[in-house]
Design a protein around this motif. Sequence first.
Motif, PDB file in Angstrom:
ATOM      1  N   ASP A  27       3.663 -19.073  -6.113  1.00  0.00           N
ATOM      2  CA  ASP A  27       3.554 -20.475  -6.508  1.00  0.00           C
ATOM      3  C   ASP A  27       2.998 -21.371  -5.419  1.00  0.00           C
ATOM      4  O   ASP A  27       2.847 -22.580  -5.612  1.00  0.00           O
ATOM      5  N   GLY A  28       2.685 -20.806  -4.243  1.00  0.00           N
ATOM      6  CA  GLY A  28       2.109 -21.600  -3.165  1.00  0.00           C
ATOM      7  C   GLY A  28       3.045 -22.629  -2.565  1.00  0.00           C
ATOM      8  O   GLY A  28       2.596 -23.551  -1.873  1.00  0.00           O
ATOM      9  N   SER A  29       4.343 -22.488  -2.791  1.00  0.00           N
ATOM     10  CA  SER A  29       5.302 -23.504  -2.349  1.00  0.00           C
ATOM     11  C   SER A  29       5.393 -23.617  -0.832  1.00  0.00           C
ATOM     12  O   SER A  29       5.834 -24.653  -0.318  1.00  0.00           O
ATOM     13  N   LEU A  30       4.990 -22.567  -0.109  1.00  0.00           N
ATOM     14  CA  LEU A  30       5.064 -22.615   1.352  1.00  0.00           C
ATOM     15  C   LEU A  30       3.756 -23.047   2.017  1.00  0.00           C
ATOM     16  O   LEU A  30       3.696 -23.189   3.236  1.00  0.00           O
ATOM     17  N   PHE A  31       2.710 -23.264   1.225  1.00  0.00           N
ATOM     18  CA  PHE A  31       1.420 -23.607   1.811  1.00  0.00           C
ATOM     19  C   PHE A  31       1.486 -24.906   2.607  1.00  0.00           C
ATOM     20  O   PHE A  31       0.912 -25.025   3.691  1.00  0.00           O
ATOM     21  N   SER A  32       2.161 -25.914   2.055  1.00  0.00           N
ATOM     22  CA  SER A  32       2.276 -27.189   2.771  1.00  0.00           C
ATOM     23  C   SER A  32       3.065 -27.011   4.067  1.00  0.00           C
ATOM     24  O   SER A  32       2.788 -27.680   5.072  1.00  0.00           O
ATOM     25  N   THR A  33       4.025 -26.088   4.053  1.00  0.00           N
ATOM     26  CA  THR A  33       4.800 -25.794   5.264  1.00  0.00           C
ATOM     27  C   THR A  33       3.897 -25.202   6.341  1.00  0.00           C
ATOM     28  O   THR A  33       3.985 -25.576   7.518  1.00  0.00           O
ATOM     29  N   PHE A  34       3.022 -24.273   5.943  1.00  0.00           N
ATOM     30  CA  PHE A  34       2.100 -23.672   6.902  1.00  0.00           C
ATOM     31  C   PHE A  34       1.169 -24.728   7.501  1.00  0.00           C
ATOM     32  O   PHE A  34       0.885 -24.721   8.710  1.00  0.00           O
ATOM     33  N   VAL A  35       0.691 -25.651   6.658  1.00  0.00           N
ATOM     34  CA  VAL A  35      -0.185 -26.726   7.143  1.00  0.00           C
ATOM     35  C   VAL A  35       0.562 -27.593   8.153  1.00  0.00           C
ATOM     36  O   VAL A  35       0.013 -27.980   9.188  1.00  0.00           O
ATOM     37  N   ASN A  36       1.823 -27.877   7.845  1.00  0.00           N
ATOM     38  CA  ASN A  36       2.632 -28.688   8.764  1.00  0.00           C
ATOM     39  C   ASN A  36       2.833 -27.998  10.113  1.00  0.00           C
ATOM     40  O   ASN A  36       3.070 -28.660  11.133  1.00  0.00           O
ATOM     41  N   HIS A  37       2.722 -26.667  10.128  1.00  0.00           N
ATOM     42  CA  HIS A  37       2.859 -25.915  11.374  1.00  0.00           C
ATOM     43  C   HIS A  37       1.510 -25.683  12.065  1.00  0.00           C
ATOM     44  O   HIS A  37       1.428 -24.911  13.021  1.00  0.00           O
ATOM     45  N   PHE A  70       5.294 -13.334   6.755  1.00  0.00           N
ATOM     46  CA  PHE A  70       5.181 -14.038   5.479  1.00  0.00           C
ATOM     47  C   PHE A  70       4.256 -13.246   4.555  1.00  0.00           C
ATOM     48  O   PHE A  70       3.091 -13.009   4.891  1.00  0.00           O
ATOM     49  N   ALA A  71       4.773 -12.841   3.428  1.00  0.00           N
ATOM     50  CA  ALA A  71       3.994 -12.104   2.422  1.00  0.00           C
ATOM     51  C   ALA A  71       4.246 -12.766   1.073  1.00  0.00           C
ATOM     52  O   ALA A  71       4.863 -12.197   0.183  1.00  0.00           O
ATOM     53  N   VAL A  72       3.760 -14.011   0.949  1.00  0.00           N
ATOM     54  CA  VAL A  72       4.153 -14.843  -0.190  1.00  0.00           C
ATOM     55  C   VAL A  72       3.079 -14.975  -1.268  1.00  0.00           C
ATOM     56  O   VAL A  72       3.295 -15.637  -2.284  1.00  0.00           O
ATOM     57  N   GLY A  73       1.915 -14.336  -1.073  1.00  0.00           N
ATOM     58  CA  GLY A  73       0.896 -14.391  -2.112  1.00  0.00           C
ATOM     59  C   GLY A  73       0.225 -15.749  -2.215  1.00  0.00           C
ATOM     60  O   GLY A  73       0.370 -16.609  -1.347  1.00  0.00           O
ATOM     61  N   GLY A  74      -0.513 -15.953  -3.303  1.00  0.00           N
ATOM     62  CA  GLY A  74      -1.238 -17.199  -3.515  1.00  0.00           C
ATOM     63  C   GLY A  74      -0.506 -18.141  -4.448  1.00  0.00           C
ATOM     64  O   GLY A  74       0.701 -18.341  -4.319  1.00  0.00           O
ATOM     65  N   LYS A  75      -1.264 -18.727  -5.420  1.00  0.00           N
ATOM     66  CA  LYS A  75      -0.660 -19.669  -6.356  1.00  0.00           C
ATOM     67  C   LYS A  75      -0.912 -19.280  -7.811  1.00  0.00           C
ATOM     68  O   LYS A  75      -0.669 -20.070  -8.717  1.00  0.00           O
ATOM     69  N   SER A  76      -1.395 -18.063  -8.044  1.00  0.00           N
ATOM     70  CA  SER A  76      -1.878 -17.705  -9.383  1.00  0.00           C
ATOM     71  C   SER A  76      -0.779 -17.372 -10.381  1.00  0.00           C
ATOM     72  O   SER A  76      -1.009 -17.421 -11.592  1.00  0.00           O
ATOM     73  N   SER A  77       0.430 -17.016  -9.918  1.00  0.00           N
ATOM     74  CA  SER A  77       1.468 -16.567 -10.846  1.00  0.00           C
ATOM     75  C   SER A  77       2.831 -17.150 -10.473  1.00  0.00           C
ATOM     76  O   SER A  77       3.683 -16.453  -9.929  1.00  0.00           O
ATOM     77  N   PRO A  78       3.056 -18.437 -10.755  1.00  0.00           N
ATOM     78  CA  PRO A  78       4.342 -19.057 -10.402  1.00  0.00           C
ATOM     79  C   PRO A  78       5.550 -18.323 -10.970  1.00  0.00           C
ATOM     80  O   PRO A  78       6.572 -18.179 -10.298  1.00  0.00           O
ATOM     81  N   LYS A  79       5.450 -17.846 -12.215  1.00  0.00           N
ATOM     82  CA  LYS A  79       6.578 -17.153 -12.830  1.00  0.00           C
ATOM     83  C   LYS A  79       6.869 -15.813 -12.158  1.00  0.00           C
ATOM     84  O   LYS A  79       7.970 -15.284 -12.268  1.00  0.00           O
TER      85      LYS A  79
END
Length: 283
Positions: free
Chosen positions: A174-184, A161-170
């Motif tokens: 966008d941090g969209s996978l962060f909740s997924t990581f927490v769930n795991h 996973f190389a998805v970055g942080g949440k600083s640049s959604p465009k």
Amino acid sequence: MCYYLINMKIIVVGAGPSGIISAILLKRKNPSFDVLVLEQLDKPLKKLTATGNGKCNFANKGNIDASTYSSIESIVSLSKYNFEKQIELLHSLNIYEKLNGELAYPISESAQTVISSLLNECKTLGVEIITSVKVLDYYFKNNKYYVETNVSKYDADKVIFAVGGKSSPKLGSDGSLFSTFVNHGYKMSPLYPGLCPIKTVEKTKVLDGTRVKAKVSLWDKKTPIYEENGEVLFKDHGLSGIVIFDLASIIARFNKKFTHIELDILPFIGESTLKEFLNKNHI
């Protein structure tokens, strides 16, 4: 007894600089591996277009210290960062540098040439990149990883996973996978908006796209907290540019509110001299 892997399927989630470089290095070291990169945006490496105001600042020759990047130094390991090795890697990708102080840029001063070089290497090596694919979840079953997306399900032996942080959604972060990581079961450190543009109360849309060299200072009421010289890029919502990113990281680390930012676009002229000039020219 040694066992060597003949073939392995690797999925890299995120076609930003880290994801693409990871895919390239994997394929170079293991030509028989099947390397697939999944990207949620319509194009790979979009974040590079914003790096260094479009000039692509890809390396730093200065002293790299963990405290510059995180307030939790124990989880950041930068001791092995080696500028010369990074430049050697870039040369192998036909990317050559020019220095502006301690900052390294491509000699073209264009992010697009860096993007083209990286994608050409992916094509040469046989790295497959699929865009417009949003990863929703993943799971491990029968010695395989399965990555679920809005388009299809992909299987692999390993997933990066190389998805970055949440600083640049465009630009994809966008941090969209962060909740997924927490769930795991992963723990997430608190996030702060460092190294990003700064929104201002003042309307700057009329100056959108304008670049100026300035002495930029961050103030807490009547006390200057930080000062740096550099190029400022005006955006429709506020300020951007490397010097503004530096201020953003300072604000994030202090974790407090500051009153204002000052831009001195004529730091070599004293205030009294400037007022005299403006009065004489009825400005």
